[in-house]
Design an enzyme around this catalytic site. Sequence first.
Site, PDB file in Angstrom:
ATOM      1  N   GLU A  41      26.112 -25.023 -45.100  1.00 21.38           N
ATOM      2  CA  GLU A  41      24.853 -24.764 -45.803  1.00 21.38           C
ATOM      3  C   GLU A  41      23.896 -23.991 -44.888  1.00 21.38           C
ATOM      4  O   GLU A  41      23.231 -23.036 -45.298  1.00 21.38           O
ATOM      5  CB  GLU A  41      24.243 -26.113 -46.209  1.00 21.38           C
ATOM      6  CG  GLU A  41      22.935 -26.047 -46.950  1.00 21.38           C
ATOM      7  CD  GLU A  41      23.063 -25.448 -48.349  1.00 21.38           C
ATOM      8  OE1 GLU A  41      22.010 -25.233 -48.957  1.00 21.38           O
ATOM      9  OE2 GLU A  41      24.201 -25.181 -48.803  1.00 21.38           O
ATOM     10  N   TYR A  42      23.868 -24.402 -43.618  1.00 12.90           N
ATOM     11  CA  TYR A  42      23.031 -23.729 -42.623  1.00 12.90           C
ATOM     12  C   TYR A  42      23.469 -22.258 -42.504  1.00 12.90           C
ATOM     13  O   TYR A  42      22.641 -21.352 -42.509  1.00 12.90           O
ATOM     14  CB  TYR A  42      23.175 -24.456 -41.279  1.00 12.90           C
ATOM     15  CG  TYR A  42      22.404 -23.836 -40.148  1.00 12.90           C
ATOM     16  CD1 TYR A  42      21.084 -24.189 -39.914  1.00 12.90           C
ATOM     17  CD2 TYR A  42      23.010 -22.902 -39.304  1.00 12.90           C
ATOM     18  CE1 TYR A  42      20.371 -23.622 -38.865  1.00 12.90           C
ATOM     19  CE2 TYR A  42      22.307 -22.328 -38.263  1.00 12.90           C
ATOM     20  CZ  TYR A  42      20.989 -22.689 -38.042  1.00 12.90           C
ATOM     21  OH  TYR A  42      20.289 -22.122 -37.011  1.00 12.90           O
ATOM     22  N   LEU A  89      10.017 -29.255  -4.888  1.00 11.35           N
ATOM     23  CA  LEU A  89       9.644 -30.657  -4.671  1.00 11.35           C
ATOM     24  C   LEU A  89      10.116 -31.105  -3.299  1.00 11.35           C
ATOM     25  O   LEU A  89      11.160 -30.662  -2.822  1.00 11.35           O
ATOM     26  CB  LEU A  89      10.309 -31.548  -5.727  1.00 11.35           C
ATOM     27  CG  LEU A  89       9.849 -31.368  -7.171  1.00 11.35           C
ATOM     28  CD1 LEU A  89      10.801 -32.086  -8.126  1.00 11.35           C
ATOM     29  CD2 LEU A  89       8.436 -31.905  -7.343  1.00 11.35           C
ATOM     30  N   LYS A 121      16.460 -35.652 -12.637  1.00 13.63           N
ATOM     31  CA  LYS A 121      16.380 -34.285 -12.117  1.00 13.63           C
ATOM     32  C   LYS A 121      17.660 -33.572 -12.550  1.00 13.63           C
ATOM     33  O   LYS A 121      18.749 -33.841 -12.036  1.00 13.63           O
ATOM     34  CB  LYS A 121      16.263 -34.299 -10.596  1.00 13.63           C
ATOM     35  CG  LYS A 121      16.047 -32.916 -10.000  1.00 13.63           C
ATOM     36  CD  LYS A 121      15.621 -33.042  -8.544  1.00 13.63           C
ATOM     37  CE  LYS A 121      15.314 -31.691  -7.929  1.00 13.63           C
ATOM     38  NZ  LYS A 121      16.475 -30.814  -7.807  1.00 13.63           N
ATOM     39  N   GLU A 179      14.334 -27.077 -17.455  1.00  8.40           N
ATOM     40  CA  GLU A 179      15.624 -26.757 -16.850  1.00  8.40           C
ATOM     41  C   GLU A 179      16.617 -26.380 -17.947  1.00  8.40           C
ATOM     42  O   GLU A 179      16.718 -27.072 -18.959  1.00  8.40           O
ATOM     43  CB  GLU A 179      16.108 -28.023 -16.108  1.00  8.40           C
ATOM     44  CG  GLU A 179      17.113 -27.779 -15.039  1.00  8.40           C
ATOM     45  CD  GLU A 179      16.512 -27.328 -13.702  1.00  8.40           C
ATOM     46  OE1 GLU A 179      15.290 -27.079 -13.623  1.00  8.40           O
ATOM     47  OE2 GLU A 179      17.298 -27.206 -12.755  1.00  8.40           O
ATOM     48  N   CYS A 416      64.812 -36.808  -1.458  1.00  8.06           N
ATOM     49  CA  CYS A 416      66.255 -37.029  -1.472  1.00  8.06           C
ATOM     50  C   CYS A 416      67.066 -35.744  -1.351  1.00  8.06           C
ATOM     51  O   CYS A 416      68.282 -35.783  -1.232  1.00  8.06           O
ATOM     52  CB  CYS A 416      66.665 -37.787  -2.729  1.00  8.06           C
ATOM     53  SG  CYS A 416      66.585 -36.783  -4.218  1.00  8.06           S
ATOM     54  N   CYS A 431      62.500 -33.794  -9.773  1.00  6.08           N
ATOM     55  CA  CYS A 431      63.673 -34.022  -8.935  1.00  6.08           C
ATOM     56  C   CYS A 431      64.741 -34.570  -9.863  1.00  6.08           C
ATOM     57  O   CYS A 431      64.502 -35.528 -10.602  1.00  6.08           O
ATOM     58  CB  CYS A 431      63.336 -35.046  -7.860  1.00  6.08           C
ATOM     59  SG  CYS A 431      64.777 -35.915  -7.212  1.00  6.08           S
TER      60      CYS A 431
HETATM   61  S1  IVH Z   1       9.145 -30.872 -11.671  1.00 11.57           S
HETATM   62  C1  IVH Z   1       5.936 -28.962  -9.075  1.00 11.57           C
HETATM   63  N1  IVH Z   1      10.935 -32.204 -13.027  1.00 11.57           N
HETATM   64  O1  IVH Z   1      13.978 -29.272  -9.494  1.00 11.57           O
HETATM   65  C2  IVH Z   1       6.988 -29.702  -9.790  1.00 11.57           C
HETATM   66  N2  IVH Z   1      11.667 -30.410 -11.658  1.00 11.57           N
HETATM   67  O2  IVH Z   1      13.069 -29.069  -6.595  1.00 11.57           O
HETATM   68  C3  IVH Z   1       8.021 -28.808 -10.317  1.00 11.57           C
HETATM   69  N3  IVH Z   1      14.069 -29.989 -11.746  1.00 11.57           N
HETATM   70  O3  IVH Z   1      12.486 -26.102  -9.491  1.00 11.57           O
HETATM   71  C4  IVH Z   1       9.254 -29.383 -10.783  1.00 11.57           C
HETATM   72  N4  IVH Z   1      14.556 -31.568 -13.205  1.00 11.57           N
HETATM   73  O4  IVH Z   1      14.236 -26.617 -11.282  1.00 11.57           O
HETATM   74  C5  IVH Z   1      10.716 -31.200 -12.159  1.00 11.57           C
HETATM   75  N5  IVH Z   1      12.437 -33.433 -14.312  1.00 11.57           N
HETATM   76  C6  IVH Z   1      12.198 -32.447 -13.459  1.00 11.57           C
HETATM   77  C7  IVH Z   1      13.230 -31.619 -12.969  1.00 11.57           C
HETATM   78  C8  IVH Z   1      12.916 -30.615 -12.048  1.00 11.57           C
HETATM   79  C9  IVH Z   1      15.044 -30.573 -12.465  1.00 11.57           C
HETATM   80  C10 IVH Z   1      14.273 -28.876 -10.812  1.00 11.57           C
HETATM   81  C11 IVH Z   1      13.373 -27.696 -11.080  1.00 11.57           C
HETATM   82  C12 IVH Z   1      12.584 -27.467  -9.824  1.00 11.57           C
HETATM   83  C13 IVH Z   1      13.363 -28.198  -8.805  1.00 11.57           C
HETATM   84  C14 IVH Z   1      12.415 -28.725  -7.770  1.00 11.57           C
END
Ligand code: IVH
Length: 576
Positions: A41-42, A89, A121, A179, A416, A431
């Site tokens: 449908e989509y 970070l 992360k 991300e 063997c 083998c």
């Molecule tokens: S916050 C100033 N939150 O990690 C804060 N970063 O080492 C900016 N990343 O460049 C980042 N998951 O690509 C943030 N939940 C998350 C993240 C995240 C992945 C990556 C991001 C950033 C890197 C920082």
Amino acid sequence: MSSVDSRQPGVAQRIAELRQTIDYHNYRYYVLDDPQIADIEYDRLLRELQELETQHPELVTPDSPTQRVGAEPIAAFGEARHGVPMLSLDNIFSEAELEDFDRRVREGLGWEHVDYVAEPKLDGLSVNLRYQDGLLVQAGTRGDGRVGEDITANIRTVRTVPLRLQGDGWPELLEVRGEVVIRRADFQRLNELRLDQGEKPFANPRNAAAGSLRQLDPRITAARPLSFFTFGTGASSEPIDGSHSAVLERLRQWGFLVNDQVKKVVGAEGCETYYRDLLARRDELPFEIDGIVYKVDDLAAREELGFTARAPRWAAAHKLPAVEASTRVASIEPSVGRTGVITPVANLEPVAVGGVTVSRATLHNLDEVRRKDVREGDTVMVRRAGDVIPEITAVVVDKRPAAAEPWEMPASCPVCGSEVQRLEGQAAHRCIGGLYCPAQQVGAVIHFASRKAMDIDGLGDKLIEQLVNKGLVRTVADLFALSHEQVAGQERMGDKSADNLLKAIDRARKTTLPRLIYALGIDQVGEVTANQLAQHFGDLDAVMQADEEALQTVPDIGPVVAKALPISLPSRITAT
Ligand code: IVH
């Protein structure tokens, strides 16, 4: 609402309706993971829109869902300048460092307890999306933090990126950050597809995501299953809300995908609990993570804390043990299994991967060794994903020693000396020594003694190897003739344990027929087939005497097994 030509009122209206409907279903499917209509449908809606836009090209707008298929290739990426820098970070590697981080934040603010937002992360590619009046106008990679590459055309193809913001209340200018990743399941499908098409599979989801996004041809990006998870904002023409958690909620309402593992926690203790919980569930998550990010929730408090030269003082990344590491292949060993199948196994210089020391990785078969072109002496990337056996994902070809030669399957069995054959249509080499081969003797006895077979307590793998290597046991029948002295004479065996083992072997004389048939380790005969053979024939003699035709009358026994059975039985039946 998209701008449409008023000279075509009927068509323009239908186009606007279709775009809205398609955007909605797109959102249900990709962001909420809760589709409301069938794919067919989509597709029908999308086709109708495509046809109308083909007939009226003047009505095509960049935010139309048809634009997600990928624009024409470009020669090079332009620049994308970020409204506010994309910082990185600071890392935390232990709970002590987490407590230090929390202490610095509390002291900086003069607070007793701090609320944090803890987020996975994600291991992908950081992207900045710029929205002007609710429309996506530019997307850039992080680059040097101030200027990245303009990947707008590619980002438009990512289904979890809204081309136009939903709802209302968004700032006139808004940068949304997050991300781009590929989920595990999508990654697996993508690699299977690539293998089918004779292309090289990607080493890991991160490489696949990065490679897919940095394509000059957006149509290639469109064909890759990318997801965008937002984790915050950049520049904004007006404040959105007072806390990070509230901002994430607004972003969710505007149509973005916010990770459902994101959680508000209190103090270092709350962060620690979150960390331990997510680490324990890491392998079950639908995407790969390489750490946890803790962020001060209160945005005014963030202002107060400020930044160091490269990172904010209000956030930190707590690293998880790496799931991928590099090491050297000391040797590739052809390992002979229970049924004679020869598996190439890489002996590695021990390396920690995902919290476990890895020193061996299976290469499955010769085709796999050739495909990856792993050679002795190579430096390789080793990866643990989920709870699976470690895998070599890639060879660092630059570090290959000049003398490294492609690996070959030996022509004769390393145990063997019998001939090694590859049966037509099969990936495995074998083998052909059968029970003449000590490796297969050991394998057959291990299988015979195993829990689901005869369940002989105290007869472990190491002991079986000793008994076979000393010539005391060649077939499972020899177990029943072992004397007390022979058993007690083995390493780490005393009088008492020898007694116990002999009793356990004796108990195995009385067993059920299905167990016995299964225990014989006949090729292709697992527990289910063993059960069916037992039920059908009633005793072992009848099974042995059955010809191909009689065997095929047993449920689930096809011509291949029926043909193999009478041959394999007599060579192994000496047990009773
Ligand atoms: S916050 C100033 N939150 O990690 C804060 N970063 O080492 C900016 N990343 O460049 C980042 N998951 O690509 C943030 N939940 C998350 C993240 C995240 C992945 C990556 C991001 C950033 C890197 C920082």
